[in-house]
Design a protein around this motif. Structure first.
Motif, mmCIF file in Angstrom:
data_model
loop_
_atom_site.group_PDB
_atom_site.id
_atom_site.type_symbol
_atom_site.label_atom_id
_atom_site.label_comp_id
_atom_site.label_asym_id
_atom_site.label_seq_id
_atom_site.Cartn_x
_atom_site.Cartn_y
_atom_site.Cartn_z
ATOM 1 N N VAL A 579 1.096 16.460 -23.236
ATOM 2 C CA VAL A 579 -0.188 15.917 -22.904
ATOM 3 C C VAL A 579 -0.069 14.590 -22.841
ATOM 4 N N ASN A 580 0.107 14.204 -21.560
ATOM 5 C CA ASN A 580 0.490 12.848 -21.085
ATOM 6 C C ASN A 580 -0.276 12.304 -20.181
ATOM 7 N N TYR A 581 -0.121 10.955 -19.702
ATOM 8 C CA TYR A 581 -1.187 10.527 -19.041
ATOM 9 C C TYR A 581 -0.366 9.355 -17.856
ATOM 10 N N ALA A 582 -1.359 9.284 -16.759
ATOM 11 C CA ALA A 582 -0.872 8.334 -15.867
ATOM 12 C C ALA A 582 -1.875 7.645 -15.453
ATOM 13 N N VAL A 583 -1.966 6.361 -15.088
ATOM 14 C CA VAL A 583 -2.750 5.342 -14.471
ATOM 15 C C VAL A 583 -2.810 5.752 -12.955
ATOM 16 N N LYS A 584 -4.441 5.815 -12.640
ATOM 17 C CA LYS A 584 -4.467 6.416 -11.239
ATOM 18 C C LYS A 584 -4.064 5.118 -10.200
ATOM 19 N N CYS A 585 -3.554 5.653 -9.069
ATOM 20 C CA CYS A 585 -3.112 4.557 -8.351
ATOM 21 C C CYS A 585 -4.001 3.395 -7.507
ATOM 22 N N ILE A 586 -5.086 3.796 -7.581
ATOM 23 C CA ILE A 586 -6.201 2.809 -7.055
ATOM 24 C C ILE A 586 -6.060 1.375 -7.960
ATOM 25 N N TYR A 587 -5.705 1.487 -9.078
ATOM 26 C CA TYR A 587 -5.750 0.394 -10.200
ATOM 27 C C TYR A 587 -4.270 -0.507 -9.880
ATOM 28 N N ALA A 588 -3.294 0.253 -9.289
ATOM 29 C CA ALA A 588 -2.196 -0.397 -8.987
ATOM 30 C C ALA A 588 -2.701 -1.220 -7.633
ATOM 31 N N GLN A 589 -3.183 -0.173 -6.791
ATOM 32 C CA GLN A 589 -3.682 -1.027 -5.300
ATOM 33 C C GLN A 589 -4.657 -2.045 -5.553
ATOM 34 N N ALA A 590 -5.331 -2.103 -6.548
ATOM 35 C CA ALA A 590 -6.144 -3.357 -6.864
ATOM 36 C C ALA A 590 -5.362 -4.503 -7.121
ATOM 37 N N ILE A 591 -4.209 -4.369 -7.876
ATOM 38 C CA ILE A 591 -3.288 -5.628 -8.282
ATOM 39 C C ILE A 591 -2.859 -5.923 -6.729
ATOM 40 N N LEU A 592 -2.440 -5.055 -5.907
ATOM 41 C CA LEU A 592 -1.701 -5.431 -4.503
ATOM 42 C C LEU A 592 -2.851 -6.264 -3.678
ATOM 43 N N SER A 593 -4.152 -5.678 -3.967
ATOM 44 C CA SER A 593 -5.054 -6.449 -3.004
ATOM 45 C C SER A 593 -5.028 -7.785 -3.264
ATOM 46 N N THR A 594 -4.848 -8.422 -4.535
ATOM 47 C CA THR A 594 -4.669 -9.785 -4.711
ATOM 48 C C THR A 594 -3.517 -10.704 -4.273
ATOM 49 N N ILE A 595 -2.616 -9.854 -3.455
ATOM 50 C CA ILE A 595 -1.582 -10.497 -2.865
ATOM 51 C C ILE A 595 -1.453 -10.021 -1.398
ATOM 52 N N PRO A 596 -2.242 -10.638 -0.432
ATOM 53 C CA PRO A 596 -2.494 -10.079 1.007
ATOM 54 C C PRO A 596 -1.222 -9.977 1.515
ATOM 55 N N GLU A 597 -0.172 -10.777 1.692
ATOM 56 C CA GLU A 597 1.241 -10.391 2.438
ATOM 57 C C GLU A 597 1.769 -8.932 1.941
ATOM 58 N N ILE A 598 1.427 -8.468 0.889
ATOM 59 C CA ILE A 598 2.103 -7.268 0.552
ATOM 60 C C ILE A 598 1.503 -6.185 1.347
ATOM 61 N N SER A 599 0.149 -6.170 1.776
ATOM 62 C CA SER A 599 -0.510 -4.845 2.498
ATOM 63 C C SER A 599 0.403 -4.882 3.815
ATOM 64 N N ASN A 600 0.997 -5.783 4.514
ATOM 65 C CA ASN A 600 1.571 -5.323 5.636
ATOM 66 C C ASN A 600 3.023 -4.780 5.601
ATOM 67 N N LYS A 601 3.437 -4.581 4.203
ATOM 68 C CA LYS A 601 4.903 -4.173 3.862
ATOM 69 C C LYS A 601 4.867 -2.906 3.066
ATOM 70 N N LEU A 602 3.354 -2.350 2.945
ATOM 71 C CA LEU A 602 3.547 -0.859 2.106
ATOM 72 C C LEU A 602 3.811 0.074 3.400
ATOM 73 N N ILE A 603 4.485 1.253 3.119
ATOM 74 C CA ILE A 603 4.897 2.143 4.011
ATOM 75 C C ILE A 603 3.966 3.118 4.148
ATOM 76 N N THR A 604 3.911 4.074 5.267
ATOM 77 C CA THR A 604 2.993 4.884 5.587
ATOM 78 C C THR A 604 3.355 6.176 4.319
ATOM 79 N N PRO A 605 2.390 6.903 4.376
ATOM 80 C CA PRO A 605 2.614 8.031 3.205
ATOM 81 C C PRO A 605 3.282 9.076 4.013
#
Length: 627
Positions: A579-605
């Motif tokens: 019975v374990n847990y994982a933080v949803k990825c949208i909260y990780a993506q919220a961190i990345l939104s504060t660093i605009p230059e990273i958005s161009n480097k994320l790869i396609t699913p």
């Protein structure tokens, strides 16, 4: 003298008082300006309402207040103001002042986009591309990107170029990819400039043109792209598309080397070693070879080994020569293998051993080196038949390890052999190819030093962002690595199959990555915490920070092995079994939104399940923390 000092003191007092008065007047002016805007906004002036929303959102002259920003934004948006509608979309997408809601974000961006606002059109294209708040639809993504790109939106131009290059939503068309990337590159987009450099160099979508390749490579290099800087240095070194100029080669290699590019560091070391473009300087050569060698560059490791052997720039040290050539040889470096064979044959830096000499000469000979063949045949005469058979078997085992680098040194490694005095460890994963790593905050909490183990190599890591409330942290190391993508889906589904790869209890279980799988048991966590997934994937301390992945190897969340519901992600002990847990990825993506230059480097699913586990394994790393 006294009179001059007295006058000076009086002048200082006058200036201080003047500045204080000026500051007070300026502050009063800001307040008066806000009050005027507020009165106009309350009277229904839509422009003033937008201004009030901005004032409260940014905390300009007033305490930051997202609720009031939302209030005034709503007033303006309801009147059809295009900026307010776009602003509303931005707030819903990021969850600022309102609950995060991609559907509402898409609604307001659509309102604004339909009125022709380029930024809204561009972002709406991104939402259709990702499937955030709307069904994933590459055709609609193309439509909105085109609308924005035709108005000059640089990100839309770049993204549209990528979609034509990849053939997403349109037939693949490299010519159109070049066209739109050119539009973006002319506005200074570094990704587009790098793209054009490669396209002109390879003649893809355009006639091959080294002059234009150099032009765009230079543009990207001048903006700090390390790979472009290294490539430009090579072009000046070889005179490829530009006049040969060793000084400029040194200049650009230095720029890339200072950013941690291992190839540039090795090239720079060679130029200092030979004295090309710079005065010959063995100490500088050793410095740069060491930088590259520590990142695992086999050629640099061999070069550094030779400098220790000859005592150039460092005291002569045969043991160090053996050490670095062993590193190179184990990666399949032909010259390192020959050097190591010679060391064992002559007994320099190691105990003389003809069997080991045969092994390394044999491995180099297998790559077609004629000198190695002669050395190997010479060693055969010194071996008994049993020794020769043992040597051939050992060579075969080493060759297997070279051909399977992910297994090199790991089968017998232990955490104490890799690093000592580690206070805690966990898992992380690359989200960009240039070394951005996502992990849990509690893994690196209170650490004075952070390192990351990748394929048996240790890299110093820098903390870029930390989000203790959601137990997330973003790290960075220098180099180029395989990365994995975030899922394009807004949410996982209950009962969905998932898996993770991590490094649980490395001191007990070893430092080989471990695979576990399970399902999504619930779309909420402890006490119905909306930020979490409850999962049946077996996790243990050390799994923290690893990716929770769908069957295609796309990231759905980040594993947290230890939780405390009240403080949300403070370490309190192991979780109940299965019975374990994982933080949803949208909260990780919220961190990345504060660093605009990273958005161009994320790869396609990824759209394929093929080799998903192998792909993720290559992108998963061991995090080492020190207090």
């Amino acid at each position: 003298m006294y009179r001059k000092n007295k006058l000076w003191n009086i002048l200082c007092v006058v200036l201080v008082v003047s500045f204080c008065i000026a500051g007070q007047v300026w502050a009063e002016y800001i307040l008066l300006d806000i009050e005027t805007a507020k009165k106009d906004a309350e009277a229904g002036d839509v422009g003033a309402q937008v201004e009030m929303a901005k004032i409260y959102f940014n905390g300009k002259g007033v305490p930051q207040d997202y609720t009031k920003a939302v209030y005034w934004c709503t007033k303006a948006a309801e009147q059809g103001n295009v900026l307010a509608q776009s602003f509303f979309g931005f707030m819903y997408y990021g969850g600022n002042g309102v609950p995060q809601d991609y559907k509402k974000a898409a609604y307001w961006y659509t309102k604004s986009a339909e009125q022709g606002l380029a930024f809204a059109q561009s972002f709406l294209g991104f939402m259709y591309y990702e499937g955030n708040g709307v069904p994933q639809d590459y055709t609609k993504a193309i439509y909105w990107y085109t609308k924005a790109a035709e108005q000059g939106d640089v990100l839309a131009q770049k993204n549209l170029g990528c979609m034509y290059y990849e053939g997403n939503g349109v037939p693949q068309d490299c010519t159109k990819a070049v066209y739109w990337h050119t539009k973006a590159a002319e506005q200074g987009n570094i990704f587009a400039q790098s793209f054009l450099w490669i396209m002109y160099k390879n003649g893809n979508g355009v006639p091959q043109d080294y002059t234009k390749a150099v032009y765009w490579c230079t543009k990207a290099a001048e903006q700090g792209n390390a790979l472009a800087q290294y490539s430009l240095g090579l072009r000046y070194y070889h005179g490829n598309g530009v006049p040969q100029d060793y000084t400029k080669a040194v200049y650009w290699h230095t720029k890339a080397a200072e950013q941690g590019n291992a190839l540039a560091q090795h090239s720079l070391g060679l130029m200092y070693e030979i004295g090309q473009g710079v005065p010959q300087d063995y100490k500088q050569a050793v410095y740069w070879h060491t930088k590259a060698a520590e990142q695992g560059d086999a050629f640099a490791q061999h070069s550094l080994g030779l400098m220790y052997y000859h005592g150039q720039g460092v005291p002569q040290d045969y043991k160090q020569a053996v050490y670095w050539n062993t590193k190179a040889a184990e990666q399949g470096n032909e010259r390192g293998q020959i050097a190591l064979g010679i060391f064992y044959s002559e007994g320099e830096g190691v105990t003389q051993n003809n069997k080991f000499a045969y092994v390394w000469f044999s491995l180099a000979a297998a790559q077609g080196n004629k000198n190695a063949e002669q050395f190997r045949d010479y060693e055969v005469e010194k071996l008994l038949p049993q020794q020769l058979a043992e040597a051939q078997e050992l060579a075969a085992k080493i060759q297997y390890k070279i051909a399977h680098p992910s297994e090199l040194r790991k089968s017998q490694a232990s955490i104490s052999k890799i690093e000592k005095k580690i206070s805690s460890s966990g898992t992380g994963f690359f989200i960009t190819r240039d070394g951005y790593v996502l992990t849990c905050h509690h893994v690196i909490k209170d650490a004075n030093d952070i390192k990351i183990a990748v394929e048996g190599n240790i890299y110093p890591a820098k903390l870029i962002r930390s989000d203790p409330n959601n137990d997330l942290a973003l790290l960075k190391i220098n180099g180029f690595f395989p990365a994995i993508a975030f899922s394009s889906k807004h949410s996982a589904k209950m009962g969905q199959n998932v898996f993770t790869i991590g490094y649980p209890n490395p001191e007990l279980q070893g430092v080989n990555a471990k695979f576990t799988k399970g399902t999504i048991n619930s779309l909420t966590g402890v006490q119905d915490d909306l930020r979490l997934y409850q999962i049946s994937v077996p996790v243990q301390p050390g799994n923290s920070g690893g990716a929770l992945l769908d069957e295609k190897g796309n990231v759905l969340g980040v594993i947290v092995a230890m939780l405390d519901a009240e403080t949300a992600f403070e370490i309190s002990g192991s979780l109940p079994q299965n019975v374990n847990y994982a933080v949803k990825c949208i909260y990780a993506q919220a961190i990345l939104s504060t660093i605009p230059e990273i958005s161009n480097k994320l790869i396609t699913p990824s759209k394929s399940k093929s080799n998903a586990v192998d792909r993720v394994k290559k992108s998963t790393v061991l995090i080492l923390s020190y207090k």
